[in-house]
Structures are given as C-alpha cells and as structure tokens.
Scaffold this active site. Structure first.
Site, PDB file in Angstrom:
ATOM      1  N   CYS A  98       0.837  -1.206   0.000  1.00  0.00           N
ATOM      2  CA  CYS A  98       0.000   0.000   0.000  1.00  0.00           C
ATOM      3  C   CYS A  98       0.869   1.253   0.000  1.00  0.00           C
ATOM      4  O   CYS A  98       0.497   2.286  -0.553  1.00  0.00           O
ATOM      5  CB  CYS A  98      -0.920   0.005   1.213  1.00  0.00           C
ATOM      6  SG  CYS A  98      -2.177  -1.277   1.136  1.00  0.00           S
TER       7      CYS A  98
ATOM      8  N   CYS B 222      13.863  10.227  -8.621  1.00  0.00           N
ATOM      9  CA  CYS B 222      12.574   9.565  -8.417  1.00  0.00           C
ATOM     10  C   CYS B 222      12.196   9.707  -6.946  1.00  0.00           C
ATOM     11  O   CYS B 222      12.775  10.511  -6.230  1.00  0.00           O
ATOM     12  CB  CYS B 222      12.629   8.106  -8.852  1.00  0.00           C
ATOM     13  SG  CYS B 222      13.739   7.113  -7.848  1.00  0.00           S
TER      14      CYS B 222
END
Ligand SMILES: [Zn+2]
Lengths: 134, 555
Positions: B323, B511
């Site tokens: 998640c 990133c």
C-alpha cells in the site's frame, strides 16, 4: 455470416490491476483491439492504456489447426496485444505466472480445464492479479 | 526384493491407516467443540427459560434452533410445561458499569444476557438471522484478528460491536501518521504506540491506560464495547507459535499485507482446524476469500480450499506491491474489512449441520466412505471501486488433492512449522537487489543542490504524473518510468531531454526513493551508450528532503 465471423472468436478479455503491478500507477499494459493496433504506431499511450476491458477477436483455430483454447489465447495476447518486452510479468515457464488467477466466465479456470478450455464466442476471460495489501 | 516390496506395501498401508485415523480424530474433535458450543448455548437458553422466558416468544425462538441438543431441551421444557402462564416480571435492570473491563455479566439463573446487552445488541437480535441463539453464539465465540491495519481496524470494530465474546488482536507494528486515513482504530495520540494497544483502547477502555501518556478518564466512555474480552498479541505471527495460538480460537481473520503471512495463516488454520476469512486490498481494488471452510481434516475433500489450493505458488517477489508503494484508498480497504466482519458473523451464527451417523464412518477399514456432507461452493468476492459492476463473485476450485497443506500428501505440518523447515520467507522469495551503480553514475542530493541552475544541466523526474503533480522541482521534465527501458528511452528522446547530448550538458535523474532512477540510468546506458552524461540523485526525493529541503512534502 462474414468470413471474419467464421474465422474469429469474439471474446472479452479483462485484466484487473495488470500484470505489471510494481511499475507505477498505470493499470494496463496490454492494448486493445486490432483496429487500434493499426491505428497507433506504438508508444507509451498504447502500452499504458487505462482501459482494462478489451474486446478481442481471436482466430478460431491455433497454428496447428486445433480449436483455440485458453493456452493459445495467452500466447496470442503476448504476441499480439502486449507491447511490453517483459513477458515474464505475464507468462512464466510457459504458463500464466503465479499470482495471476485466470477466470473463464466468472469461474477459476481450473474448474474449466485450465489451458485446454476451448473458447466459445462471447466468453469472458479475466486475468486477476492477487492483492496482498491490507 | 520381494521382502522389500512386502515391507513397503505394509508401510504404505500403515501410513494410510494413520492418516485416515488422524483425519477421523480431527473430525471428532471438531464435532466435540461444536457440541460443547451447542451445549453451552443450550444451557444459557435453558437458564433464560427458567428465568421466565415470555411464552409468546417460545415457538418462534425455538423454531430457529436447529441443534438437536437445543431441541431436546426445548422439548423437555415444553413437556414440563415450564412456560405456561405469565412469566414472572423481570427484576429491575442492574446497571452494568461501562468501565467494567470484565464486561456485562448476565444475572445467573434469570436471563442469558445482561440488561445492557439486550439494549446494545437488540437491533441485530431482532433479526431472524441472529436472534437470541445467534447472539449467544457470538458471545461464546473467540475470533482472532491478525493484522490491525486498514482491514483489521474495521473488522475488529464491527466484531466488537456485534458482541463477539473474545477478540484476539495481533500486530507487531506501531501506528504511523500515514496509517490514519484508513486505519480507523488509531488516532493522532496513539501514533508511535503499538497498533494492538491503540486498537484495544479504541475498542475497550483498556486497563493499562497509561500506555498512552495523554490518556484521560474521558477516553473510557469513548470505547466501543467493554463487554468483549480482548487478548492482545504485540508481535507478528511466528510459525512456531501460530498453530498453538489459533487452537484457542473459533475463527481467524487474515488482515495482513504480505504473502508470507497469508501462507502462514492459511497453513496454521488448516493445522488447527479453523475457518479463515481472508481479505486484501490495494489502490482501488479488494479481494475476499473464505478458506478452509468447513475446517475438516487434511485430505477431506468435502472441506473448502485453503490459500495454497487457490495459489499453490507465490507471485515473484518483484511483482508484489505494498500500500505504501501502490497507494490505497481508505474506504476501499475499509469495505473489505467490514466484509470480513460480516463473513465472520455469518459463519459464527450459522446453524451447525447435523453430524453424520457415527456408525457409518467410524469404520476404520481402508475402503470406508467419508460422510456425505453438503457440497461447499467456494467463491472469491472481488471489489473494484472504479469499475462497473463494483462487486463480482467468482467460483473457485475446491481442495487440491496434491495441496502442500490440506491434502493427504501435505508436507506442511505442525512439526515443519515449529522446526522452521517450512520457510515462508524462502518460499515467497525476496526482491532482486539492485546492483548499485558505480559512484560516477550517482550524485548525492546535497551535491546536486550545489550545481548551478543556469540551464547547464537537465533534471528528469521519473515519478508518475500523479506524484509529479503533488510536488516537483522547477525546470524538471517529467518522464515517468514504467519498467520498459526501450519505451522510456524512446519517450525521453521524443521529449527532447536526450537529444543533442553531444553538447556536454549533463542529465540528472530523480525519483521518489532512488530505485527507479538507477534503472533509468541503466536504460540510458543500454540504449544510448556511454556518450550520454547521466547520473541519478541518490535516495531520490527522500534524500532531497533529508539533506536539502526540509519543507519538501513527505508523502
Ligand atoms: Zn490446500
């Protein structure tokens, strides 16, 4: 009946939450039908269509002339719809990779003969990626 | 050789006999547990009748009771004429102190439930699906919730609310702020504390309120249901203890978030003979499975499949998304947790099927046929919040005759769990570690911050568009990395960030955490060669926040 209808089996193919799960927010790596294949020249917009439901037209018989089964569909999807080179995210050791449940008309394909199930016009095949979050 | 063949045959015969006998022993034990539960319910009902069960309710309530033992009592009571005439008035309700950690106590010999319990559970008890018998079954039930995250919080809340007698709560994690959007039992004040303690505080005014420094007496009245007995386990489930713990419960809920725990919980449920309600969720999708139900002995094909029957092999570790990585919508995982509680209530209040006639199947001979039982129809419920229809139920296979956990050929045993020879971490594998890039291909966030911002270099942000729109550095170009090296390079060239690299300008790739940026540098090297000067910012925006800009959003 047109020649197209006799040669091909219209199918619904759905990918829930995509084979390429770890790769960002895009759901789908496989693109749509033949028309779109010829319409687009092949780029990211094709590779990452947000659409998960695909109407495909599968040849009625496989290369050996046998009636097309789900095993052939998987190979056919890899060759014709999947633009991503990493086939191992979908197929591993010549079968759908662990963690993807294959449903034929809302039933586990193991109830239907797995790869050997002969596809009928209108069949719905869903590739479900198992979830682990909680 | 003949002698060996004979010996082998004999060994096979003995093994089959033992497996068959053990299977029958398990079934007997399961029936004993069922009978004990029925007897207890019946006893409590009996007390209720003795206490003045209103005559006009008798037929309706007794009609809802299918157990033979309860029927017997009902018949006896009818014959005794114990219910004729007006019931004696109930004594004045004794107020149950809400703070009593022991829960509401029924007044012995009068009503099976306390006054407060009738008020509390009345809305569900007046439905035929529950009734008094169902409420008593819930009160007698012990349910273990493994994992107190987005699934476990709502599941435990509804089970506590429904009056499940004992709730085991297990989690080794602590509460984080990023949990609060979905893990409804936790709150700002319990951040940093054990999830188990936070959940117990939410569900019941816990006796050790000092667990959280700022707890005040007013928190006590905020608790959900102090009648329930809560059993906290402040660690993750370990294979050596799993079966022993599960044996204390009637039902287990898998609310965890990783394949290793999913296989372990399923195996332990098979070994302990407990049904399992398993759910999972990610992004906008959820899945729900009821497994090992009814929980018959390994090899008994009339039982439902276990997790290994459905998924004999785990997915590659690289294909698993958490998640934290993929994202999760609170109500999506909440729906799945609530559905787990619903399935648990349905299982716990279900009327047990009549046991098979003992004489038929107690025969230990090899060719004895198993008892005829109603066919199980295992299904998986799939929820997809942004699709139509949102819910879809699909049919699953039954038990696998070669299942590693629930077949006659099971290799997963209590012994293999205790000794660690069933190694869940090895079974599920680990992610392929990145070969770190050479130092000349990397730059620290601090060093990057010192570079001139005069356009002499190019910053490429490879997060997806959604994350890029949350926060981005001015002047950066967003080219999301999707794992396909060739496609990414093509896109980068098309967007102009890779063209004209002879000009000597350097490319920097960033990133979220510093993993994808390394893959991008590798992709550029592979497709464009070493002529391109490209480096990745080590540790991505996490390092940027830590080393350069403390105000950078941490999501
Ligand atoms: Zn199994």
């Amino acid at each position: 009946m047109t020649a197209e209808q006799t040669k091909n089996i219209p199918l619904k193919v759905e990918f829930t939450y995509a084979p390429l799960t770890e790769l960002g927010s895009h759901d789908i790596i496989l693109k749509l039908s033949e028309e779109q294949l010829t319409f687009n020249s092949g780029g990211l917009e094709l590779l990452f269509s947000d659409q998960r439901k695909h109407n495909v037209s599968l040849p009625r018989n496989d290369l050996a002339g046998e009636p097309s089964n789900v095993g052939f569909l998987v190979t056919w999807l890899c060759e014709n719809l999947m633009k991503d080179p990493r086939k191992e995210m979908f197929v591993l050791d010549d079968s759908v990779r662990p963690g993807i449940l294959v449903l034929i008309n809302d039933a586990d394909w193991e109830l239907e003969g797995e790869e050997n199930y002969e596809l009928q016009a209108g069949d719905e095949v869903v590739f479900v990626s198992t979830l682990h979050g909680g | 050789m003949d002698m060996f063949t004979t010996t082998d045959t004999h060994l096979t015969f003995l093994r089959t006999q033992i497996a068959s006998t053990e299977s029958q022993l398990r079934t007997l034990k399961a029936q004993l547990a069922q009978a004990e539960l029925s007897a207890q319910t019946a006893r409590q009902l009996h007390e209720a009748y003795q206490g003045g069960f209103p005559a006009e309710w008798i037929e309706e309530t007794l009609g809802a009771l299918d157990d033979s033992s309860e029927r017997d009592i009902a018949r006896k009571l009818r014959q005794d004429g114990g219910f004729e005439g007006a019931p004696t008035p109930a004594p004045a309700a004794v107020a149950v102190p809400v703070l009593d950690a022991g829960g509401a106590k029924a007044r012995a010999g009068r009503w099976p439930l306390a006054d407060e319990e009738y008020k509390r559970y009345g809305r569900q008890m007046i439905m035929p699906e529950i009734g008094l018998h169902g409420q008593l079954r819930l009160k007698n039930a012990k349910v273990l919730v493994v994992g107190l995250g987005g699934l476990g919080c709502p599941a435990a809340a509804y089970l506590a609310g429904a009056g499940v007698g004992t709730l085991g709560l297990m989690d080794g994690d602590t509460v984080e702020v990023s949990n609060l959007h979905r893990q409804i039992a936790h709150k700002v004040r319990t951040v940093g504390g054990m999830k188990v303690d936070s959940a117990v505080e939410f569900l019941q005014a816990y006796v050790k309120l000092q667990t959280f420094a700022s707890s005040s007496p007013s928190d006590l009245v905020c608790s959900l249901n102090p009648n329930v007995k809560y059993a906290p386990y402040r660690s993750h489930l370990s294979p050596d203890k799993a079966v022993a713990i599960f044996e204390r419960y009637d039902l287990v809920l898998d609310c965890t978030d990783h394949p290793t725990s999913r296989y372990l919980i399923s195996d332990a449920c098979v070994l302990a003979g407990k049904p399992l309600v398993s759910a999972s969720a990610l992004k906008t999708e959820g899945q729900l499975l009821v497994l090992n139900n009814p929980p018959r002995a390994p090899g008994d094909a009339s039982s439902g499949p276990c997790y290994r029957c459905i998924f004999p092999k785990p997915p590659p570790a690289d294909a698993i998304q958490s998640c934290g990585e993929g994202g999760i919508l609170g109500p999506v995982v909440g729906v799945m947790g609530v559905l787990q509680a619903l399935e648990a209530i349905r299982l716990l209040t279900a009327k047990p099927p009549a046991p098979p006639p003992m004489t038929d199947w107690m025969d230990l001979s090899m060719d004895s046929t198993p008892p005829v039982t109603p066919e199980v129809k295992p299904t998986m419920l799939m929820f997809s919040a942004y699709n139509t229809p949102q819910f879809r139920s699909v049919r699953l296979r039954s038990r696998r005759t070669d299942c590693a956990a629930c077949s006659y050929q099971a290799t997963v045993t209590q012994h293999s769990l205790t000794t660690g020879s069933t190694d869940y971490i090895a079974f599920c594998g680990s992610t392929t570690p990145l070969d770190p890039l050479p130092p000349e291909s990397r730059i620290s966030a601090r060093d990057f911050a010192r570079l001139p911002t005069d356009g002499s270099n190019i910053l490429i942000d490879v997060r997806d568009e959604t994350q890029y729109s949350i926060c981005a550095l001015r002047g950066s170009t967003n080219i999301p990395w999707n794992g396909n090296a060739e496609a990414w390079v093509q896109d980068a060239v098309k967007r102009g960030v890779m063209s004209g690299y002879e000009d000597g300008r350097e490319r920097f790739v960033v990133c979220r955490l510093g993993n994808d940026s390394q893959l991008v540098v590798r992709a550029v090297r592979e497709w464009l060669g070493s002529a391109v000067r490209v480096r990745e910012i080590e540790g991505g925006f996490r390092a940027w926040r830590e080393g350069v800009d403390r105000s950078w959003p941490k999501y």
